[in-house]
Structure formats: C-alpha cells, structure tokens
Design an enzyme around this catalytic site. Sequence first.
Site, mmCIF file in Angstrom:
data_model
loop_
_atom_site.group_PDB
_atom_site.id
_atom_site.type_symbol
_atom_site.label_atom_id
_atom_site.label_comp_id
_atom_site.label_asym_id
_atom_site.label_seq_id
_atom_site.Cartn_x
_atom_site.Cartn_y
_atom_site.Cartn_z
ATOM 1 N N TYR A 186 11.535 -0.007 -7.500
ATOM 2 C CA TYR A 186 11.493 -1.404 -7.055
ATOM 3 C C TYR A 186 12.708 -1.689 -6.192
ATOM 4 C CZ TYR A 186 11.304 -6.564 -7.524
ATOM 5 O OH TYR A 186 11.263 -7.922 -7.295
ATOM 6 N N LYS A 190 7.685 -0.461 -4.979
ATOM 7 C CA LYS A 190 7.458 -1.880 -4.715
ATOM 8 C C LYS A 190 8.521 -2.292 -3.707
ATOM 9 C CE LYS A 190 7.615 -6.534 -6.737
ATOM 10 N NZ LYS A 190 7.903 -7.341 -7.947
#
Length: 293
Positions: A135, A163
């Site tokens: 992320y 992400k």
Amino acid sequence: MNTFGRILTAMVTPFHDDFSVNYDAAANLAKYLIANGSDGLVVAGSTGESATLSNEEKLRLFATVLEAVGDKATVIAGTGSNDTMASIKLTQAAEKLGVHGAMLVGPYYNKPPQEGFYQHFKAIADTTNLPLIIYNVPGRTSSNILPGTIARLSEIKNIVAVKEASGNLEQVAEIVRTTPNDFMVYSGDDSLTLPILAVGGVGIISVAAHIVGNRMQDMISAFKDNDLAKAQAIQSELLPFFRMMFITTNPIPVKTAVNLIGQKAGCFRLPLIPPTSTELDQIKSCLTKMNLI
C-alpha cells in the site's frame, strides 16, 4: 490467483458509544457491503482507524469478518505498520485465522530509503505464505514507494499487488509497465479508478464503495465491456460523491455517510472527531441529491 476482485472496500470499523469495537455491527456491515457491490474487504486499514486499534482488536475483527463473509468474498487483513517485526507477527497471526491476504502500508514516520522499503516488505513476505498487497500512500506516510522498488518487490512470489494512492497516474502506468502481467495494480483513489483501469489497473480498493459500490461495479463492467461512454458517464455522475468523501480526513465523511444510510458505524476514536455541522450538512446534501437518503 487472477485477482482479489474488482472492488475491495476498505471497511470502516464500527464502534460502540464507549469507543469499544462493535463486532456485531462489523459483521452486519461486512454482509451489507458484499451484497452491495464489494468483491472483498480490507479490514483494519487506515479507513478502519487501524492506528487506534490494538492487535487483539484487529485479530478479532479479522475473525469476525471472515466468519461473516469469508465464504463469499475476499478478506484482506491490514497488518502493516512502520515496525517490521510487529508487522511480521501480526501477519503471521492473521494467516493462522485463514484470511485470504494481507495489506502492508509503506512504513510511516521512519521515512526509509527505497532499499529500506524493499527489505521491510521482503522480510514480511519471507515469513508468510499469504498473498500480499503493498500500500503506497505518500499523503499519510510522507514517503513514496517508487515504481522501481515495486518492480523489484513484484519478483517476490507472494507479493502480488499494490494499492497505489500516490495520485500520480504516470507512476501507476510505470508500475504496470515494469511488473509481471499477473501483478495486480489497484487504484487507491476512488476518483482515479477509471483512469487507472485505462493504464492497466485491475480495480479499486475503495472508500466510496461503502455507499456506491453497485454503481462503481457498473462503471468497471462498462469499461471491461468497452462501453467507454457509459463508463465515463458513471465516472462523471460519481465524481462529486468521490470528492465529498474527502472534504475532511478519511474516514470521517464515509463513516458519517454509513451511519446516515442506516448502517451502524458508530463514533470515532480520538484523535479523529465527528464532522463539523457544515461538513455534516454537505454530506447530507450530497447523499440526498444522489437519492441515497
């Protein structure tokens, strides 16, 4: 693994009025989300107020959501932190519960160099068989995981996705260009879902899907069906809502919206606070215009 799903909702964590976790409400919200456009859930991410959850609370949340929807949806555990050893221990504990994957935020505050990012994520990956999502969210961590580092990490067997919430479309395109074809790139910004799909992304890890998950599925389906006019029309329709979800710090607007549509999300743990009266009026107005309340 082809994909975790097109839309993974970064689920809010419901609290009781005494600020304890409302596990019953979490189970009910998980079921609601899966019935309304979400293919999977990320539990105890930043939208889930992970910074104020204990490891014991996180593990119980993972187990609660797994029991509620684990046979119908992907359940991703938010196990990352800025402490490599702590992230390893939490990831291993989550794996024992049976989650389908884990999401690891870039280390915050430490601000490691790129090699530090690589060694951090590699150390975690080496101790688990779970598929892992990196992320990258520079707005929260104050440091950016560069495409070259993501490309190196994508060579590790169980690091399968990123992400990407840098807001930099060129960076996202470079990650797609330099990683294997089966490496999954998810948008970390609702408003960039369609552009990131256009450069090779597979979907969105979403805040807005708490409220408009079905419509976001319509947009992605239209894109996949090459009906770009329809996809663009839905993007334009949803853009004001996407913006509304970030008029103040996430998850304040979305948790408020979840409460307003009749789902139990409860209050916020300090240092997060409820929306101001002006912000609340804006959220209500937006939901009313979209016939959501």
